[in-house]
Design a protein around this motif. Structure first.
Motif, PDB file in Angstrom:
ATOM      1  N   UNK A 397      14.218  17.359  -4.416  1.00  0.00           N
ATOM      2  CA  UNK A 397      14.189  18.678  -3.997  1.00  0.00           C
ATOM      3  C   UNK A 397      14.918  19.598  -4.930  1.00  0.00           C
ATOM      4  N   UNK A 398      16.189  18.972  -5.306  1.00  0.00           N
ATOM      5  CA  UNK A 398      16.941  19.904  -6.378  1.00  0.00           C
ATOM      6  C   UNK A 398      16.166  20.270  -7.774  1.00  0.00           C
ATOM      7  N   UNK A 399      15.557  19.123  -7.973  1.00  0.00           N
ATOM      8  CA  UNK A 399      14.619  19.061  -9.367  1.00  0.00           C
ATOM      9  C   UNK A 399      13.559  20.301  -8.987  1.00  0.00           C
ATOM     10  N   UNK A 400      12.901  20.116  -8.119  1.00  0.00           N
ATOM     11  CA  UNK A 400      11.758  21.147  -7.598  1.00  0.00           C
ATOM     12  C   UNK A 400      12.220  22.437  -7.305  1.00  0.00           C
ATOM     13  N   UNK A 401      13.264  22.742  -6.636  1.00  0.00           N
ATOM     14  CA  UNK A 401      13.738  23.881  -6.482  1.00  0.00           C
ATOM     15  C   UNK A 401      14.046  24.697  -7.826  1.00  0.00           C
ATOM     16  N   UNK A 402      14.708  23.841  -8.826  1.00  0.00           N
ATOM     17  CA  UNK A 402      15.131  24.520 -10.171  1.00  0.00           C
ATOM     18  C   UNK A 402      13.695  24.581 -11.066  1.00  0.00           C
ATOM     19  N   UNK A 403      12.720  23.918 -10.740  1.00  0.00           N
ATOM     20  CA  UNK A 403      11.588  24.083 -11.684  1.00  0.00           C
ATOM     21  C   UNK A 403      10.777  25.257 -10.945  1.00  0.00           C
ATOM     22  N   UNK A 404      10.689  25.572  -9.821  1.00  0.00           N
ATOM     23  CA  UNK A 404       9.833  26.341  -9.176  1.00  0.00           C
ATOM     24  C   UNK A 404      10.600  27.764  -8.695  1.00  0.00           C
ATOM     25  N   UNK A 405      11.915  27.761  -8.612  1.00  0.00           N
ATOM     26  CA  UNK A 405      12.525  28.944  -8.203  1.00  0.00           C
ATOM     27  C   UNK A 405      12.127  29.212  -6.926  1.00  0.00           C
ATOM     28  N   UNK A 406      11.859  28.358  -5.886  1.00  0.00           N
ATOM     29  CA  UNK A 406      11.326  28.661  -4.737  1.00  0.00           C
ATOM     30  C   UNK A 406      12.259  27.976  -3.681  1.00  0.00           C
ATOM     31  N   UNK A 407      12.307  28.539  -2.339  1.00  0.00           N
ATOM     32  CA  UNK A 407      13.360  27.835  -1.622  1.00  0.00           C
ATOM     33  C   UNK A 407      12.626  26.641  -0.748  1.00  0.00           C
ATOM     34  N   UNK A 408      13.196  25.331  -1.088  1.00  0.00           N
ATOM     35  CA  UNK A 408      12.604  23.799  -0.702  1.00  0.00           C
ATOM     36  C   UNK A 408      13.519  23.494   0.241  1.00  0.00           C
ATOM     37  N   UNK A 409      12.952  22.919   1.406  1.00  0.00           N
ATOM     38  CA  UNK A 409      13.994  22.437   2.397  1.00  0.00           C
ATOM     39  C   UNK A 409      13.169  21.408   3.177  1.00  0.00           C
ATOM     40  N   UNK A 410      14.109  20.590   3.762  1.00  0.00           N
ATOM     41  CA  UNK A 410      13.290  19.503   4.952  1.00  0.00           C
ATOM     42  C   UNK A 410      12.929  20.141   6.111  1.00  0.00           C
ATOM     43  N   UNK A 411      11.855  20.191   6.624  1.00  0.00           N
ATOM     44  CA  UNK A 411      11.299  20.739   7.591  1.00  0.00           C
ATOM     45  C   UNK A 411      11.482  19.881   8.831  1.00  0.00           C
ATOM     46  N   UNK A 412      11.139  18.653   8.651  1.00  0.00           N
ATOM     47  CA  UNK A 412      10.969  17.738   9.725  1.00  0.00           C
ATOM     48  C   UNK A 412      11.124  16.288   9.226  1.00  0.00           C
ATOM     49  N   UNK A 413      11.983  15.178   9.708  1.00  0.00           N
ATOM     50  CA  UNK A 413      12.296  14.248   9.469  1.00  0.00           C
ATOM     51  C   UNK A 413      11.846  13.235  10.541  1.00  0.00           C
ATOM     52  N   UNK A 414      12.618  12.523  11.019  1.00  0.00           N
ATOM     53  CA  UNK A 414      12.513  11.504  12.086  1.00  0.00           C
ATOM     54  C   UNK A 414      11.902  12.048  13.583  1.00  0.00           C
ATOM     55  N   UNK A 415      10.980  11.648  14.102  1.00  0.00           N
ATOM     56  CA  UNK A 415      10.668  12.116  15.465  1.00  0.00           C
ATOM     57  C   UNK A 415      10.451  10.831  16.224  1.00  0.00           C
ATOM     58  N   UNK A 416      10.948  10.815  17.556  1.00  0.00           N
ATOM     59  CA  UNK A 416      10.854   9.604  18.384  1.00  0.00           C
ATOM     60  C   UNK A 416       9.407   9.427  19.004  1.00  0.00           C
ATOM     61  N   UNK A 417       9.221   8.466  19.519  1.00  0.00           N
ATOM     62  CA  UNK A 417       7.755   8.263  20.084  1.00  0.00           C
ATOM     63  C   UNK A 417       7.629   9.477  21.131  1.00  0.00           C
ATOM     64  N   UNK A 418       8.472   9.737  22.035  1.00  0.00           N
ATOM     65  CA  UNK A 418       8.433  10.602  22.893  1.00  0.00           C
ATOM     66  C   UNK A 418       8.107  12.068  22.321  1.00  0.00           C
ATOM     67  N   UNK A 419       8.940  12.281  21.297  1.00  0.00           N
ATOM     68  CA  UNK A 419       8.796  13.807  20.863  1.00  0.00           C
ATOM     69  C   UNK A 419       7.147  13.706  20.069  1.00  0.00           C
ATOM     70  N   UNK A 420       6.825  12.534  19.489  1.00  0.00           N
ATOM     71  CA  UNK A 420       5.387  12.695  18.887  1.00  0.00           C
ATOM     72  C   UNK A 420       4.536  12.943  20.089  1.00  0.00           C
TER      73      UNK A 420
END
Length: 585
Positions: A397-420
């Motif tokens: 993400x740091x590399x691609x933020x630097x190359x793109x000048x865009x705000x790059x972030x994690x939107x969603x990681x782990x989800x439980x079975x129940x959440x899914x």
């Protein structure tokens, strides 16, 4: 009593009718109220062509009588729309622009204003004023947010879905107005104006590229944008190269393989000049060009590119870059498949979840919630502070933020079975969410990426950076164009990336089947064994690793399930339906 002849009565009727007609026409030309009433009557009768001149007269009379621009704005908007319906596009557009620029226009309800802007943009297209049209529809895409990234409509008719629908509905108009090879000459103006138009066209083209019925619109917009960037910025500029990743697949889907080949070849040479002829970063463009050559039946050239890829990877990562697979239970592996053919149980939960933010991963939500956690997935025998999933994601993400000048972030990681399960229940009719047990998020290895506060899109600079570099950090794109892993019509997800480990990601780039990540992961032991022996797929020949007999099935599993994250379990592919997975495509 004198009797009148029929001729007399006929003449009298004609005389009175003439007097009425003359009086009426004088009234509607002189009397503002009469002209306005006539305009209203004809508009109610759905006769805009006849109504438009009366509306113009009413406007002129009101202006002559001293009406302010604000007072005239509502009528200007209606008369402008009538003019456009009667194919007087320039005059109609001018009136609409004046109306929308007023305080009245600014105070319109959002949907009503958007409807006027939609009408205005269509007039601009008909009048060959494409720069203004693409600007309006690109603003609609920004307002659509995540809905612009989804191929299936939102039945709730939310405001974002409303904007996305407006853009979807005009696809045929763009397809008719633009040649699939591009019409850059229709976009005039100075350097900055043309570059702004190319950016807007890239956004729209990426939107249409996700829809199988809008590929001609995508091709016309993207090809125009590409040629503008090539003329203004040069073929080696990264913004020019970026468009090949969107336009190339569109051309391939349309069967225009020569056009796709020319694009990919230009991109390859541009990156070769930028990164050096021995850089493994060229591998993406080698892979794309090889795929086109194979489709064209040019197998000798395809194999030559394959060999070039092998040499680049050998020089960059070592001659013994892959280890042979050893039999173990793959349910705990970071590179295990997850799909409708390889299902997770409700009890499967990683035991090494960590907060992504603690490893300097930019997050889009509160860092302590489950969705902002991912697996540690540390490499054996390496420094656990650096050789792990969150550290590598932070670096990517740091590399691609630097190359793109865009705000790059994690939107969603782990989800439980129940959440899914809850997400699937809300989205089942759209086919945009995997059923519970079939989501890579449940493993803690799948990540959705945001760019500027919404799902990553193909036309984002950060997407190009991920496509080129993610494999070096252990990530692959889970749902590439044309996949059928999700229930929906098109389950392409440019924002969803999956951690499989650096060595597996390298092997997928070097030797994996193009656009088939789940098939590759299902047959991974075969690919590992052959690669360790120096045996790689040959262009044009059947891929042995995708043959049924190479798939290890659930019949050889151990009875007791291993918890995810346990590194000491031994290997199997999970499901006896694996053979079906190889026949789906």
């Amino acid at each position: 009593m004198v009797l009148r002849s029929p001729t007399f009565f006929s003449g009298a009727f004609l005389f009175l009718a003439t007097i009425y007609t003359v009086s009426f026409n004088v009234a509607v030309r002189v009397d503002e109220h009469a002209a306005f009433r006539r305009f209203e009557t004809l508009m109610d009768a759905e006769a805009p062509r006849r109504a438009a001149p009366h509306g113009e007269r009413a406007l002129a009379k009101r202006a002559a009588d001293g009406a302010s621009k604000e007072d005239l704005a509502p009528l200007k908007a209606r008369v402008g729309a009538a003019m456009i319906d009667s194919r007087k596009f320039t005059r109609g557009a001018d009136l609409l622009i004046e109306a929308l620029a007023s305080d009245w226009g600014a105070a319109l309800p959002v949907r009503e204003r958007a409807a006027f802007e939609d009408t205005l943009a269509r007039a601009h297209i008909a009048d060959k004023n494409f720069a203004q049209a693409v600007s309006i529809y690109a603003s609609f895409l920004e307002a659509a947010g995540d809905e612009a990234s989804l191929a299936s409509p939102d039945n709730s008719m939310s405001l974002p879905a409303f904007y996305a629908d407006r853009v979807a509905d005009v696809g045929d108009v763009f397809a008719d107005a633009l040649n699939h090879a591009g019409n850059p000459d229709l976009f005039t103006g100075g350097r900055e104006v043309r570059l702004a138009s190319s950016s807007h066209m890239a956004s729209l083209g990426a939107f249409y590229a996700m829809r199988s019925d809008s590929r001609y619109a995508a091709a016309g917009l993207l090809a125009s944008a590409y040629k503008i960037r090539k003329a203004v910025l040069g073929g080696d500029h990264q913004d020019t190269v970026q468009l090949t990743l969107i336009l190339g697949p569109v051309y391939r889907d349309m069967g225009r393989l020569e056009d796709a080949e020319a694009l990919y070849r230009e991109a390859f040479h541009a990156q070769e000049r930028a990164k050096g002829s021995n850089s493994p970063d060229l591998s993406l463009y080698i892979k794309l060009l090889t795929g086109v050559y194979e489709q064209q039946g040019r197998l000798t050239e395809a194999q030559a590119l394959n060999e070039h890829m092998r040499n680049l990877f050998r020089d960059a990562f070592g001659a013994q870059r892959y280890a042979a697979n050893q039999t173990r239970d793959r349910r705990s592996d970071i590179n295990r498949p997850v799909s409708q053919h390889f299902v997770l149980g409700a009890e499967d939960r990683p035991n090494d979840l960590v907060s992504a933010a603690e490893y300097s991963v930019p997050v889009s939500k509160a860092p302590n919630i489950d969705e902002m956690k991912i697996r540690l997935a540390a490499d054996k025998g390496a420094d656990p502070r650096e050789a792990n999933l969150p550290a590598r994601l932070a670096q990517l993400i740091s590399l691609c933020r630097s190359e793109s000048n865009e705000r790059v972030s994690l939107r969603s990681g782990y989800r439980s079975y129940d959440t899914q399960h809850a997400l699937f229940q809300r989205n089942a009719d759209r086919g945009t969410v995997t059923p519970p047990g079939m989501s890579e998020h449940q493993t803690g290895l799948g990540v959705d990426i945001d760019v500027n506060g919404r799902f990553m899109r193909q036309n984002d600079r950060a997407y190009q950076c991920f496509e080129e570099n993610a494999y070096r950090f252990g990530f692959i794109l889970s749902y590439p164009p044309g996949n059928d892993y999700l229930p929906g019509e098109d389950s392409y997800e440019p924002w969803h990336w999956r951690y499989v480990g650096v060595q597996t990601a390298q092997l997928y780039r070097e030797a994996g089947p193009e656009g088939k990540p789940q098939e590759f992961l299902a047959a991974l032991p075969c690919y590992q064994e052959r690669a360790a022996s120096g045996v790689f797929p040959t262009a044009g020949e059947a891929d042995i690793c995708l043959q049924d007999e190479t798939i290890v099935t659930a019949s050889t599993q151990t009875d007791e399930k291993a918890p995810l994250g346990d590194p000491d379990q031994s290997a199997r592919i999970l499901n006896s339906d694996a053979r079906k997975a190889q026949r789906r495509r």
